[in-house]
Design an enzyme around this catalytic site. Structure first.
Site, mmCIF file in Angstrom:
data_model
loop_
_atom_site.group_PDB
_atom_site.id
_atom_site.type_symbol
_atom_site.label_atom_id
_atom_site.label_comp_id
_atom_site.label_asym_id
_atom_site.label_seq_id
_atom_site.Cartn_x
_atom_site.Cartn_y
_atom_site.Cartn_z
ATOM 1 N N GLU A 215 -5.952 0.225 -2.910
ATOM 2 C CA GLU A 215 -4.853 -0.398 -1.862
ATOM 3 C C GLU A 215 -5.069 -1.916 -1.850
ATOM 4 O O GLU A 215 -4.396 -2.903 -1.746
ATOM 5 C CB GLU A 215 -4.805 0.397 -0.664
ATOM 6 C CG GLU A 215 -4.425 1.674 -1.085
ATOM 7 C CD GLU A 215 -5.200 2.633 -1.316
ATOM 8 O OE1 GLU A 215 -4.770 3.735 -1.298
ATOM 9 O OE2 GLU A 215 -6.469 2.400 -1.227
ATOM 10 N N ASN B 110 -11.004 2.796 -1.164
ATOM 11 C CA ASN B 110 -9.517 3.123 -0.482
ATOM 12 C C ASN B 110 -9.641 2.684 0.759
ATOM 13 O O ASN B 110 -10.370 2.396 1.535
ATOM 14 C CB ASN B 110 -9.543 4.624 -0.365
ATOM 15 C CG ASN B 110 -8.400 5.236 0.484
ATOM 16 O OD1 ASN B 110 -8.483 5.695 1.652
ATOM 17 N ND2 ASN B 110 -7.296 5.061 -0.096
ATOM 18 N N ASP C 138 3.167 11.394 18.187
ATOM 19 C CA ASP C 138 3.227 11.074 16.793
ATOM 20 C C ASP C 138 5.026 10.280 16.450
ATOM 21 O O ASP C 138 5.676 10.060 17.330
ATOM 22 C CB ASP C 138 3.113 12.025 15.841
ATOM 23 C CG ASP C 138 2.299 11.612 14.668
ATOM 24 O OD1 ASP C 138 2.659 10.739 13.854
ATOM 25 O OD2 ASP C 138 1.329 12.243 14.232
#
Length: 427
Positions: A199, A136, A247
């Site tokens: 990915e 991953n 964020d």
């Protein structure tokens, strides 16, 4: 010249005056929201900094050899057709600087005064499932705790699953952190694919089979060739305070206890470029949000096969607001699409459905559709107490919020009244 720089096709703004990694670079980047900027004179560091390689849809489209309106289509094709990777090198074939870890050598930024500390923001973490070896790759923010230790924010997705498996075995999870990747590989690391897929193989499809991996020195992991490579392990049953951190919504995320990475080795190229993503900047929004568009598109397509395109808008932080273009077939199609879209991306808060004549990448055109095709009591759906995004400042303590769907499509009952005269004129 850096291979990363060679792959950037857009004009680059170079800042050659000495700058500090504490706040000053953030201030400069905020003045260049859509530019690619490099800093070549960093106080107390011999490395360079690059930012903004993925801060427009046009740059992302160019990196995967397509146009802006075809990005979603190309991501879907790549995720459905991953390419096995055959180009693998040993670390010493790629890196001339291989040494014990010292994060002080890397110009990691402290972005804002209330930040917990310096944060790596463009680090792609590569790990393998402790049980079956599945790979991953995903981006995570990482807080510098010391010169060889990082705190990492992990949410319950693939890496979290691997970490919990390792923790149950009371073993550390081996990882590598790639910093300074080409834009298409960076994009691939953010795609939403099944936990059984890799990915990096999606990145290899974007690279037409030419992606090169590098074998690490102290961990059993292969990573894409990058500017700076860190090796280490996420420790089991150890956590430290992580946050505050700005964020997507340009507000501070919550303070939490998060896992710890103990680093074991560090590699970097000659004259390397450290990639810094500005928190809440366009690059942050697009890399986190844009890869969710294919997920919404696929879900909506199951509801209405004539869906045209989907965009998570920059004004909605590429997370909370979506616009979906459809070729409407019957009355009620837009309402069904609204429900499908809101379900496909649980963080989605407001969604607008428009006809195919509306350019979903043009906020003025979308507003025109809302202004001329919406009758509030018929075309607005309000869903209270729905599960929303933890990043939404108005969400309740239990995570619920109110979601709104807007049907901004033409009614078949008086379709002729919606003819846009300007569209009938010859060019």
């Amino acid at each position: 010249m850096s291979r990363l720089i060679d792959e950037i096709t857009d004009d680059i703004i170079e800042i050659s005056e000495e700058v500090s990694t504490e706040y000053e670079i953030t201030s400069i980047l905020k003045k260049h929201p859509t530019d690619t900027v490099i800093f070549t004179n960093i106080k107390d560091s011999n490395m360079n900094i690059i930012s903004g390689i993925c801060n427009t849809r046009d740059k992302i489209a160019k990196s995967i050899n397509t146009s802006v309106d075809k990005i979603t289509e190309n991501i879907i094709k790549a995720t459905e057709n991953p390419t096995k990777i055959t180009n693998i090198k040993n670390f010493d074939e790629v890196y001339s600087n291989n040494m014990d870890v010292d994060l002080s050598k890397i110009p990691i930024l402290k972005h804002y005064p209330k930040d917990k500390g310096k944060y790596i923001t463009a680090g792609v973490v590569i790990a393998k499932d402790p049980e079956n070896g599945q790979t991953n790759a995903s981006i995570h923010r990482m807080l510098v705790n010391s010169n060889d230790e990082l705190g990492i924010r992990i949410v319950p997705r693939q890496l979290y699953t691997y970490y919990k498996k390792a923790e149950e075995l009371n073993k550390p999870l081996e990882i590598a952190i790639a910093i300074g990747l080409n834009p298409s590989t960076l994009l691939a690391s953010t795609t939403s694919i099944p936990i059984t897929e890799n990915e990096l193989e999606v990145a290899n499809t974007f690279k037409e089979g030419n992606l090169t991996l590098v074998k690490c020195e102290t961990v059993d992991i292969e990573v894409p060739e990058c500017e700076i490579l860190l090796e280490g392990k996420i420790l089991p049953n150890e956590r430290k305070i992580e946050g505050p951190f700005v964020d997507l919504t340009d507000t501070y995320d919550k303070i939490r206890e998060e896992p710890i990475i103990k680093l074991t080795r560090m590699h970097y190229k000659d004259n390397p470029y450290y990639h810094a993503i500005l928190p809440a900047g366009n690059e942050h929004k697009l890399l986190q949000g844009l890869p969710q568009e294919p997920r919404i598109y696929n879900s909506v397509k199951n509801t209405l096969p004539t869906v045209q395109n989907v965009v998570l808008t920059e004004g909605g932080c590429c997370w909370l607001h979506a616009v979906v273009s459809i070729k409407k077939q019957t009355e009620g199609d837009a309402k069904n699409v609204l429900m499908a879209a809101l379900s496909a991306h649980p963080s989605l808060k407001h969604c607008v459905i428009v006809d195919e004549d509306i350019n979903i990448f043009d906020a003025v055109d979308v507003e025109y559709a809302i202004a001329t095709r919406v009758k509030g009591d018929d075309d607005i759906i309000i869903i209270p107490k729905a599960r929303g995004s933890s990043l939404d400042p108005v969400a309740q303590i239990d995570g619920t919020t109110t979601k709104i769907g807007v049907d901004a499509t033409k009614s078949f009952h008086n379709i002729e009244d919606y003819e846009r005269v300007s569209n009938t004129l010859e060019n």
